[in-house]
Design a protein around this motif. Structure first.
Motif, short mmCIF file in Angstrom:
data_model
loop_
_atom_site.label_atom_id
_atom_site.label_comp_id
_atom_site.label_asym_id
_atom_site.label_seq_id
_atom_site.Cartn_x
_atom_site.Cartn_y
_atom_site.Cartn_z
N ILE A 104 -1.43 -9.85 5.15
CA ILE A 104 -1.09 -9.06 4.16
C ILE A 104 -1.89 -8.06 3.97
CG2 ILE A 104 -0.58 -9.01 1.52
CD1 ILE A 104 0.47 -11.84 1.76
N GLU A 105 -1.66 -6.76 3.78
CA GLU A 105 -2.37 -5.41 3.59
C GLU A 105 -1.91 -4.86 2.42
OE1 GLU A 105 -2.86 -1.17 5.51
OE2 GLU A 105 -2.75 -2.80 6.80
N ILE A 106 -2.84 -4.41 1.26
CA ILE A 106 -2.27 -3.84 0.18
C ILE A 106 -2.95 -2.45 -0.04
CG2 ILE A 106 -1.74 -6.09 -1.06
CD1 ILE A 106 -4.30 -3.99 -2.47
N LYS A 107 -2.46 -1.65 -0.50
CA LYS A 107 -3.24 -0.44 -0.97
C LYS A 107 -2.75 -0.31 -2.56
CE LYS A 107 -2.65 2.01 3.52
NZ LYS A 107 -3.98 1.86 3.89
N LYS A 108 -4.07 0.36 -3.01
CA LYS A 108 -3.99 0.53 -4.68
C LYS A 108 -5.23 1.45 -4.98
CE LYS A 108 -7.25 -3.45 -5.87
NZ LYS A 108 -7.45 -4.52 -6.86
N LYS A 109 -4.97 1.86 -6.28
CA LYS A 109 -5.96 2.62 -6.68
C LYS A 109 -7.28 1.71 -7.22
CE LYS A 109 -4.13 6.83 -6.41
NZ LYS A 109 -2.91 6.33 -5.63
N ALA A 110 -8.27 2.37 -6.83
CA ALA A 110 -9.72 1.59 -7.47
C ALA A 110 -9.86 1.39 -8.63
CB ALA A 110 -10.98 2.16 -6.67
N ASP A 111 -9.90 0.40 -9.22
CA ASP A 111 -10.32 0.11 -10.72
C ASP A 111 -11.75 0.38 -11.00
OD1 ASP A 111 -11.80 -2.17 -9.99
OD2 ASP A 111 -10.14 -3.54 -10.44
N LYS A 128 2.28 -4.63 2.60
CA LYS A 128 2.77 -4.52 4.09
C LYS A 128 2.44 -5.97 4.51
CE LYS A 128 0.99 -2.33 7.59
NZ LYS A 128 0.50 -1.44 8.54
N VAL A 129 3.40 -6.43 5.22
CA VAL A 129 3.21 -7.79 6.21
C VAL A 129 3.11 -7.40 7.33
CG1 VAL A 129 4.23 -10.07 6.47
CG2 VAL A 129 3.99 -9.17 4.03
N THR A 130 2.21 -8.28 8.18
CA THR A 130 2.29 -8.12 9.52
C THR A 130 2.42 -9.66 9.93
OG1 THR A 130 0.83 -6.34 9.73
CG2 THR A 130 0.75 -7.70 11.65
N ALA A 162 6.66 -5.39 8.00
CA ALA A 162 7.79 -4.87 6.92
C ALA A 162 6.94 -4.79 5.73
CB ALA A 162 8.75 -6.23 7.10
N ASP A 163 7.59 -3.97 4.91
CA ASP A 163 7.23 -3.75 3.62
C ASP A 163 7.68 -4.93 2.57
OD1 ASP A 163 6.01 -1.34 4.17
OD2 ASP A 163 7.78 -0.14 3.90
#
Length: 389
Positions: A58-65, A140-142, A149-150
């Motif tokens: 699992i790969e995620i993208k987000k804004k840094a807190d 995103k899942v690999t 796949a998203d």
């Protein structure tokens, strides 16, 4: 001579772990041999071939807190927009290097996180840790064959660190099933699969080292401890028994350095099953609530109350307008069982009540003035800020 050197190495590793132990982490890198995970099992190869297709990255993208910005060297509450407009300086997230002088809002940098998950339904439902997908803008899942796949987050329960995500799929996916973590025994072999440090899907082996571990991370702590190597990126990955069934989800480690030293913790499968069922229903988890402050029954308390031995959970206070108050519970009552199941610690009571649905009725076996008493209580929904029963 080799035996002597091996014994010295083991003593050195043990001393290192004891000196630095005391921090719980979900990440970190340490280059030291994992002696504890060296044991192999005759059926490991066949087991891995069977379950590997159901384990995903699992790969995620987000804004840094703010905390993540602090790790980058910028203090909490840093005035990004002010500095950008005042000095025309490029800020994190300003990909053009032009600053934000044209009225554009300064952006925090986008960061990427990696974790693991496992497929539980052929139509695309995947289980992982809540901290893996927390705050994610994209997921995103690999899969094991390299396809991607998203995914969308169906729901997450921070109290148990469990999340449910889903991918849309036109084909049936390979799944894994849950075993019975209540039947897990100390010493039995286990296999952990995950994506440590983003290297790719990896397998480690070990045993169940202990059961029912409380890391003080929440009221529902009940971890399986294992010496199978768990590192950053393994979070959300499955812990299999020798039947190829999931008995836990790898979640945290205890380490002096942040890397694996053979002390890892997994959320039990019985907890996962009940939480996932709620998340799949409406994306949230609703728990029963009693409305009491509780504490252990110590030797001194037992003697003061005239008990033959310390047992049960002491009701230290009863909140107004709660199920406990309405049912007649009193300060000083001792809860010895819930629906016939013995309560030995406050955590037992919190978990027993929290595992029941709001609106359900439970039977509390009490000791009041050293006399047995049974009380029926209709539970209400647990407030999110409550840590007691």
């Amino acid at each position: 001579m080799q035996d002597i050197r091996k014994a010295r190495l083991l003593r050195t590793l043990a001393a290192t772990a004891m000196i630095g132990a005391g921090s719980v982490a979900t990440s970190g890198l340490v280059l030291m041999p994992n002696v504890a995970a060296a044991e192999t099992f005759t059926n490991t190869v066949d087991l891995v071939k069977k379950v590997m297709p159901a384990v995903v990255t699992i790969e995620i993208k987000k804004k840094a807190d703010d905390q993540e910005m602090a790790q980058m060297g910028l203090p909490e509450g840093f005035p990004y927009e002010f500095f950008s407009r005042r000095f025309g300086m490029p800020m994190p997230g300003d990909q053009n290097g032009q600053g934000q002088g044209q009225g554009q809002q300064a952006q925090r940098p986008e960061i990427t996180g990696l974790g693991t998950g496992f497929i539980i339904e052929k139509n695309g439902y995947i289980v992982t840790n809540a901290h893996v997908v927390d705050g994610a803008d994209t997921v995103k899942v690999t899969f094991s064959d390299g396809s991607t796949a998203d995914a969308k987050v169906i729901g997450a329960d921070k109290a148990t660190d469990i999340a449910l995500i889903k991918v849309d799929t036109k084909k049936d996916l390979t799944t894994v099933g849950f075993g019975d973590s209540d039947k897990a025994e100390v010493g039995e072999p286990v296999v952990a699969i995950g994506n440590p440090f983003g290297l790719g899907t990896s397998v480690s082996t070990g045993i169940v080292s202990a059961l029912g571990r409380d890391l003080q991370s929440g009221p529902f702590d009940n971890y399986i401890q294992t010496d199978a190597a768990i590192n950053k990126g393994n979070s959300g990955g499955p812990l299999f028994d020798d039947n190829g069934e999931v008995i836990g989800m790898n979640t945290a480690i205890l380490s002096p350095t942040g890397g694996s030293v053979g002390i890892g913790f997994s959320v039990p499968s019985d907890t996962i099953k009940s939480v996932v069922a709620d998340l799949q229903d409406d994306g949230s988890v609703k728990r029963g609530f009693l409305g009491v402050a509780i504490q252990p029954v110590s030797d001194d308390i037992a003697a003061a109350l005239g008990l033959d031995k310390p047992e049960g959970v002491l009701v230290a206070d009863v909140s107004d307008d709660t199920p406990a108050k309405k049912a007649g519970l009193k300060r000083g009552d001792i809860v010895v069982a819930v629906d016939g199941k013995p309560m030995k610690t406050p955590r037992d009571l919190t978990r027993a009540i929290g595992s029941d649905n709001p609106g359900s009725t439970v039977q509390l076996s009490l000791l009041r003035a050293n006399k047995p008493l049974t009380v029926s209580v209709k539970l209400e929904e647990r407030p999110t800020d409550k840590s007691a029963g």
